[in-house]
Scaffold this motif. Sequence first.
Motif, PDB file in Angstrom:
ATOM      1  N   ALA A 682     -27.020  -6.992 -16.261  1.00 17.50           N
ATOM      2  CA  ALA A 682     -26.182  -7.273 -15.094  1.00 17.50           C
ATOM      3  C   ALA A 682     -25.324  -6.073 -14.733  1.00 17.50           C
ATOM      4  O   ALA A 682     -25.164  -5.741 -13.553  1.00 17.50           O
ATOM      5  N   ALA A 683     -24.760  -5.402 -15.722  1.00 16.08           N
ATOM      6  CA  ALA A 683     -23.905  -4.244 -15.459  1.00 16.08           C
ATOM      7  C   ALA A 683     -24.707  -3.108 -14.842  1.00 16.08           C
ATOM      8  O   ALA A 683     -24.256  -2.458 -13.887  1.00 16.08           O
ATOM      9  N   ARG A 684     -25.888  -2.867 -15.366  1.00 12.30           N
ATOM     10  CA  ARG A 684     -26.704  -1.776 -14.819  1.00 12.30           C
ATOM     11  C   ARG A 684     -27.229  -2.107 -13.431  1.00 12.30           C
ATOM     12  O   ARG A 684     -27.294  -1.233 -12.564  1.00 12.30           O
ATOM     13  N   GLU A 685     -27.590  -3.364 -13.213  1.00  9.97           N
ATOM     14  CA  GLU A 685     -28.061  -3.749 -11.882  1.00  9.97           C
ATOM     15  C   GLU A 685     -26.946  -3.624 -10.846  1.00  9.97           C
ATOM     16  O   GLU A 685     -27.200  -3.260  -9.697  1.00  9.97           O
ATOM     17  N   GLY A 686     -25.731  -3.913 -11.239  1.00 10.79           N
ATOM     18  CA  GLY A 686     -24.610  -3.828 -10.308  1.00 10.79           C
ATOM     19  C   GLY A 686     -24.302  -2.413  -9.854  1.00 10.79           C
ATOM     20  O   GLY A 686     -23.702  -2.201  -8.798  1.00 10.79           O
ATOM     21  N   LYS A 687     -24.673  -1.415 -10.663  1.00 11.26           N
ATOM     22  CA  LYS A 687     -24.568  -0.002 -10.281  1.00 11.26           C
ATOM     23  C   LYS A 687     -23.134   0.392  -9.917  1.00 11.26           C
ATOM     24  O   LYS A 687     -22.908   1.186  -8.995  1.00 11.26           O
ATOM     25  N   GLN A 688     -22.176  -0.144 -10.656  1.00 10.60           N
ATOM     26  CA  GLN A 688     -20.783   0.232 -10.417  1.00 10.60           C
ATOM     27  C   GLN A 688     -20.258   1.041 -11.596  1.00 10.60           C
ATOM     28  O   GLN A 688     -20.124   2.259 -11.501  1.00 10.60           O
ATOM     29  N   GLU A 689     -19.985   0.405 -12.720  1.00 11.57           N
ATOM     30  CA  GLU A 689     -19.477   1.125 -13.887  1.00 11.57           C
ATOM     31  C   GLU A 689     -20.594   1.832 -14.665  1.00 11.57           C
ATOM     32  O   GLU A 689     -20.345   2.773 -15.403  1.00 11.57           O
ATOM     33  N   THR A 690     -21.827   1.348 -14.497  1.00  3.80           N
ATOM     34  CA  THR A 690     -22.981   1.950 -15.164  1.00  3.80           C
ATOM     35  C   THR A 690     -24.206   1.623 -14.341  1.00  3.80           C
ATOM     36  O   THR A 690     -24.136   0.853 -13.371  1.00  3.80           O
ATOM     37  N   SER A 691     -25.349   2.196 -14.695  1.00  3.98           N
ATOM     38  CA  SER A 691     -26.573   1.939 -13.932  1.00  3.98           C
ATOM     39  C   SER A 691     -27.771   2.328 -14.784  1.00  3.98           C
ATOM     40  O   SER A 691     -27.649   2.972 -15.828  1.00  3.98           O
ATOM     41  N   TRP A 692     -28.957   1.940 -14.321  1.00 13.21           N
ATOM     42  CA  TRP A 692     -30.185   2.322 -15.019  1.00 13.21           C
ATOM     43  C   TRP A 692     -30.406   3.831 -14.920  1.00 13.21           C
ATOM     44  O   TRP A 692     -30.896   4.455 -15.867  1.00 13.21           O
ATOM     45  N   LEU A 693     -30.074   4.403 -13.765  1.00  7.23           N
ATOM     46  CA  LEU A 693     -30.288   5.832 -13.575  1.00  7.23           C
ATOM     47  C   LEU A 693     -29.306   6.676 -14.373  1.00  7.23           C
ATOM     48  O   LEU A 693     -29.648   7.747 -14.874  1.00  7.23           O
ATOM     49  N   ASN A 694     -28.082   6.185 -14.481  1.00  6.52           N
ATOM     50  CA  ASN A 694     -27.035   6.966 -15.139  1.00  6.52           C
ATOM     51  C   ASN A 694     -26.205   6.052 -16.035  1.00  6.52           C
ATOM     52  O   ASN A 694     -25.076   5.691 -15.698  1.00  6.52           O
ATOM     53  N   PRO A 695     -26.731   5.665 -17.179  1.00  9.58           N
ATOM     54  CA  PRO A 695     -26.004   4.743 -18.062  1.00  9.58           C
ATOM     55  C   PRO A 695     -24.685   5.340 -18.539  1.00  9.58           C
ATOM     56  O   PRO A 695     -24.624   6.508 -18.931  1.00  9.58           O
ATOM     57  N   HIS A 696     -23.641   4.500 -18.479  1.00 12.58           N
ATOM     58  CA  HIS A 696     -22.322   4.901 -18.988  1.00 12.58           C
ATOM     59  C   HIS A 696     -22.167   4.227 -20.351  1.00 12.58           C
ATOM     60  O   HIS A 696     -21.719   3.080 -20.454  1.00 12.58           O
ATOM     61  N   GLU A 697     -22.541   4.941 -21.380  1.00 13.24           N
ATOM     62  CA  GLU A 697     -22.627   4.339 -22.712  1.00 13.24           C
ATOM     63  C   GLU A 697     -21.291   3.799 -23.230  1.00 13.24           C
ATOM     64  O   GLU A 697     -21.261   2.730 -23.837  1.00 13.24           O
ATOM     65  N   PRO A 698     -20.162   4.497 -23.032  1.00 11.25           N
ATOM     66  CA  PRO A 698     -18.892   3.917 -23.509  1.00 11.25           C
ATOM     67  C   PRO A 698     -18.573   2.576 -22.852  1.00 11.25           C
ATOM     68  O   PRO A 698     -18.097   1.649 -23.527  1.00 11.25           O
ATOM     69  N   TYR A 699     -18.839   2.465 -21.548  1.00  6.96           N
ATOM     70  CA  TYR A 699     -18.583   1.186 -20.873  1.00  6.96           C
ATOM     71  C   TYR A 699     -19.505   0.101 -21.415  1.00  6.96           C
ATOM     72  O   TYR A 699     -19.067  -1.019 -21.713  1.00  6.96           O
ATOM     73  N   GLU A 700     -20.797   0.417 -21.565  1.00  7.31           N
ATOM     74  CA  GLU A 700     -21.746  -0.573 -22.060  1.00  7.31           C
ATOM     75  C   GLU A 700     -21.397  -1.018 -23.475  1.00  7.31           C
ATOM     76  O   GLU A 700     -21.482  -2.218 -23.800  1.00  7.31           O
ATOM     77  N   ALA A 701     -20.991  -0.067 -24.307  1.00 12.38           N
ATOM     78  CA  ALA A 701     -20.576  -0.422 -25.671  1.00 12.38           C
ATOM     79  C   ALA A 701     -19.328  -1.283 -25.645  1.00 12.38           C
ATOM     80  O   ALA A 701     -19.171  -2.206 -26.465  1.00 12.38           O
ATOM     81  N   GLY A 702     -18.434  -0.998 -24.703  1.00 10.93           N
ATOM     82  CA  GLY A 702     -17.215  -1.795 -24.585  1.00 10.93           C
ATOM     83  C   GLY A 702     -17.504  -3.232 -24.190  1.00 10.93           C
ATOM     84  O   GLY A 702     -16.898  -4.173 -24.723  1.00 10.93           O
ATOM     85  N   VAL A 703     -18.426  -3.425 -23.243  1.00  9.09           N
ATOM     86  CA  VAL A 703     -18.798  -4.777 -22.836  1.00  9.09           C
ATOM     87  C   VAL A 703     -19.439  -5.526 -24.002  1.00  9.09           C
ATOM     88  O   VAL A 703     -19.134  -6.699 -24.258  1.00  9.09           O
ATOM     89  N   LYS A 704     -20.307  -4.845 -24.729  1.00  2.00           N
ATOM     90  CA  LYS A 704     -20.956  -5.477 -25.883  1.00  2.00           C
ATOM     91  C   LYS A 704     -19.931  -5.889 -26.936  1.00  2.00           C
ATOM     92  O   LYS A 704     -19.989  -7.005 -27.475  1.00  2.00           O
ATOM     93  N   ALA A 705     -18.954  -5.011 -27.197  1.00  2.00           N
ATOM     94  CA  ALA A 705     -17.915  -5.327 -28.180  1.00  2.00           C
ATOM     95  C   ALA A 705     -17.048  -6.486 -27.709  1.00  2.00           C
ATOM     96  O   ALA A 705     -16.679  -7.362 -28.508  1.00  2.00           O
ATOM     97  N   PHE A 706     -16.725  -6.503 -26.430  1.00  2.00           N
ATOM     98  CA  PHE A 706     -15.908  -7.585 -25.869  1.00  2.00           C
ATOM     99  C   PHE A 706     -16.595  -8.932 -26.076  1.00  2.00           C
ATOM    100  O   PHE A 706     -15.963  -9.906 -26.516  1.00  2.00           O
ATOM    101  N   ILE A 707     -17.880  -8.994 -25.766  1.00  4.41           N
ATOM    102  CA  ILE A 707     -18.617 -10.250 -25.922  1.00  4.41           C
ATOM    103  C   ILE A 707     -18.658 -10.668 -27.384  1.00  4.41           C
ATOM    104  O   ILE A 707     -18.459 -11.848 -27.717  1.00  4.41           O
ATOM    105  N   GLU A 708     -18.893  -9.716 -28.261  1.00  2.00           N
ATOM    106  CA  GLU A 708     -18.942 -10.039 -29.689  1.00  2.00           C
ATOM    107  C   GLU A 708     -17.607 -10.586 -30.173  1.00  2.00           C
ATOM    108  O   GLU A 708     -17.563 -11.535 -30.958  1.00  2.00           O
ATOM    109  N   ARG A 709     -16.521 -10.011 -29.699  1.00  2.00           N
ATOM    110  CA  ARG A 709     -15.193 -10.441 -30.143  1.00  2.00           C
ATOM    111  C   ARG A 709     -14.832 -11.818 -29.609  1.00  2.00           C
ATOM    112  O   ARG A 709     -14.321 -12.661 -30.360  1.00  2.00           O
ATOM    113  N   ILE A 710     -15.083 -12.067 -28.317  1.00  2.00           N
ATOM    114  CA  ILE A 710     -14.643 -13.353 -27.753  1.00  2.00           C
ATOM    115  C   ILE A 710     -15.513 -14.504 -28.237  1.00  2.00           C
ATOM    116  O   ILE A 710     -15.097 -15.671 -28.181  1.00  2.00           O
TER     117      ILE A 710
END
Length: 927
Positions: A682-710
Motif C-alpha cells: 500500500a505504501a509503495r502503491e501510494g507513491k508518497q513516502e516511498t514507491s516501487w521505483l524509489n523505495p524509502h527503506e527507513p520509512y518502510e522499516a518504520g511502518v513494519k516496526a509500528f505494525i509489529e509493536r501495536i
Amino acid sequence: MPPAIPIATYRLQLTADFDFDAAAGVAPYLKALGISHVYASPFMKARKGSTHGYDVVDHTKFNPELGGEEGFARLSDALKRHDLGLILDFVPNHVGVHFADNPWWLDVLEWGPASPHAVSFDIDWDQLPYRARGGVLLPILGSSYGQALERGDIELRYDANEGSFSAWYFEHRLPIAPERYGEVLRTTVREAAAEQSTAGRAMLELAAQYPGLRHPNRLEAPALKAAIKAIEGGADIIARGLDAYRAGEDRPTQTLALHHLLERQHYKLGHWRLASSDINYRRFFDVNTLAGLRVEDAATFEASHSLVKRLIAEDRLQGLRLDHIDGLRDPAQYFQRLRRLVRSAQGAKARPFYMVIEKILGEDEKLPRFSGVHGTTGYEWMNTISQALVDGRGLDPLNEIWRQISNQSPNLTPVLREAKQRVLETLLTSEFTVLARLLARIASGHYSTRDFSGDSLRQALELYVLHFPVYRTYLTASGPAAHDRALISETIERARADWFAADEGIFDFLRDALTMDLLQPGRPPHGAPRVRRFALKVQQFTGPMMAKSLEDTAFYRYHRLLALNEVGGDPAASAIAPETFHAMMTARAREWPHGMTATATHDTKRGEDARARIMALAEIPGEWTSAVARWKVLNAPHLVLDREMRAPSATFEYMLYQALLGAWDPDDASLVGRIQAYALKAAREGKQETSWLNPHEPYEAGVKAFIERILDRKTSPEFLDALGTLAQRTALIGALNSLSQITLKATMPGVPDFYQGTERWDLSLVDPDNRRPVDFAERAGMLAALDTPDWDALAQNWRDGRLKFAWTRHLLRLRNEMADVFTSGDYVPLAVSGPHRDHVIAFARRHGREAAIVAVARSFAPFTQGGRNWPRPEAFEGEIDVTGYALPDGAIRIQLPALFANLPVAVLKAKAATASKPTSKRARSHA
C-alpha cells in the motif's frame, strides 16, 4: 450438458500447487454446492513459477506446471462427468517477455524487424537515441549497463545443440543476430589460435560464405547453424575462443569486444529504471516483463487463439473471460473476429457461447456493445451493491474525519489529478513520449500546423490526458461514434481551460487528431497512417494511465472509507437509495441480464467480508472517531520518527486501522506478517513516502516496526483490547452486511461469480494475500453436515463461517431450481412501508408465472445495539407489498418480523398472478 448461460460461476486460481488434477478433484464439491461453470485463471503456458498465469509466454500450449495437455484432459473429463462447464480467463492483450521462454520474443530479438513475429509486438524501432540502427530497449539490468558489462554479468555463450550464439544476463537470453556469426567465428578461432586446425579452417570458410550485413538471411541461417553444429571439434574451439568476449574489470579489450558486438544487435540493454522514460515497446501497464500483443494483426490473432479454437471445437470450453480489453487497439474488430472464430470452431453444432469482458466503467459510462459479449466481469455491480448497503448518513461525518486527518478536502478530483501527474512523470513517461513525438510528426507534416512546437504539443496532450475522465474511447479506423466524439470534445475544453499559454488553435488541432477529423475531405492533407495510429494508440494509453493513477495510486492515498476503495469504484462515492438501485437493476435486466456479478475477484483490494466489515464504520461514525482519536494517542510511542520522517504518516495510520478492522482475526497467527506485507504494498502503491521505483527503506522499516509493536500484546495491551472490542462489533454488522451482499449478488440480474473460498468468511487483503490456498476438503465436509441447516443455531455461531456457507448453498439451490427466473426473468421493485422501510431492499424476479420474492436488510446498527447483539426479528417494523404474487399463505403483504424470522435476508418462491411478457429479442440481440 451445462446451460449456455451459467447459473453460477466459481473462480479457481490454478498454480503449480493447485493444478489441473487438483481442480478436477474439487469438481464434485462445486457441483454439489450449486455451481454450473468453473471459471479458471489463465492456463496457457506461463512463466515458470507464475502464481497467477497472466504472464503467458506461449498461447498455443497448456502450462506444463499445471499438468500440460494430459492434465487438462483429465480436468475436462471430470468437469463433463459432473456436468460442469468451463470458462477460461484468456489474455489476448499481452505476453511475458525477456528471460528465455517466449519463442516469439526471442525470434524478434534475433531478427529484429525482419522477424515474422515483429508485427505481433508494438515496437517503435526507430526511437532509440544515439544509435545507428533501430532496436528495442531491454530494461533488464539490475545496475547500469557499464557496471554490468565490466563486472562480467553479461556473458556470450554458444549452444552446441543449436549451433547458435546468445548473450546471457543471468536468466535472460539475448540471441545474437546471425549476420554477426561470421564476426564471432573469426574472433573465436583467432583467440583459440586454431586457424590451422581442420575445425578452425572449416569455421573460417563458413564465415566467408556469408559476406555483407544481410547474410545469412532468415532462409540461410538454419543451414549456417547446422553447419557450425556439425563441425567436429568446433565446440571446443568456440569454448576456448569465447574468452575474447569474456568481459571483466581487468579485461578492457574483451569488455570492449563484447560491447561492440552487443551494440550491433537488434536490442539495447539498459538499467531497469530506464523503462519509465526510454522503453519503446508497449507494455501491460508499467510491467516491463509483459509486452503488448498486436492482435489486430490477423496472423497474430489466429496464432494466439489457435488453442482456444481447438478447445471450443472439442466442446471442452464453454466460455471466455477476456482480460484487459481496454489494451486492445480496436476491441470492436477483435470481438467480431472472435465471434467468427467461435462459430467456425463450433461448426454445425453451433450454440450460444458465453463471453464476458474485464472492463472498468466510469461514473455514468455505458458499456459499449461488442459482438458476442454478454457483459462485464462485474466490478461495477460489486460497487453498486456496496453503495446500496452502505449507510449514507454516515458518509458526511466520515468526510469530516478524513478532512481533519488529511488536511485535505474529501473531494477525490485533486487527489486523482495529482496521482495522474505522478504516474505520467514516472511510470508511463516512455509511452507518453511516443505519443507526443507522433503528434509532433503529424503537425510537421503540413505547413498549416508545423509551427506547433513539440513542447507545446506535449503540454497540450498532457492536459488532455490529465482531464480525461474514463479509461478510454472506442474509436475504430473509420472514426469515432457520437458519444466518443462528445467525450473527446468535452475533455479538450477542460484542458483548454487549464492552458495558460497562447492557444492559437493547438487544441483544435489536437481534437481533430484524436477524432481523426484531420483526414476529412477538404482538410489540409496529413499522413493518414500516422493520424490513425496516433488516435488509436492514445486509446491504448489512457486505460493504463487511469488504472495506475486511480486504482494503484489514488486508492492508496484517499482513505475516507476503504470499503469504497474498490476496483471499478469511486472512493468518494455516495450511497445509493433503494429507488436508484431498483432503476439500475431494471435497466440491467433489460440490457445486460447475463453479465457477471462479482463481490470478490483476484483483483479486488480486499476480501468481500473485510469490505462488509469496514462498511459498518459508516453506521457508527461517532464511535469510530472517538476510537481513532484514542488509538492515535495510545500508539504515538510506537511511531518511528526521524527528523521530518513520521512512519507511518498520519493518513497511512488511519488507513491501517480500517484495514485491521476488516481483516481482524485474533486466532490468525499469520496476521502480523500479512498486515506488514499489505502495508508495504500500500505504501509503495501510494507513491508518497516511498514507491516501487524509489523505495524509502527507513520509512518502510518504520511502518513494519509500528505494525509489529501495536499488534504485540506485550507492548500494546490497551490498544489491542480496544481494537478487539470494536472489531467484534464491526464483525457482527459486517456479517449481516455480507449476508445481504451475497443475497443481492445471487438474485439480482446477472450471473453470480464466487471467488475461490469465499463461501466462508473472506477476510483477505489485496493480492497476493487473496491467492492463499483454500481448504476444499473442509468445505466439502460441511456440505453433508449442513444439508438441512438450523438457521438459529448457525446465527448464534455466525463467527465460524458456517452461516455464510449454508446461506450461499441455499441461494445456489434456489438458482438451480428457478434457473429461468434468475437467468431470464424480469426485475420488479417491491414497495416497503413502515418505520424501517429505508432499511430494506425488496424486489421480485419473475419469468412467466414463476417468481421469487427477495428482501435484504441494511444499516444494521439500530437493530444490533451498534453491533453488540444479533438482531431479533421483531426489531424490524414494516411490511412489503406483494400484490400480484401468490404466496403459500395467500398474503398480499409480508410483515418484516415474519419474513426475517430466521435471518435478516429472505428469498421466497411465489407465483405471479399473470405471466410476465418476454423481454424483446432486440434488447438482447447483441449477445
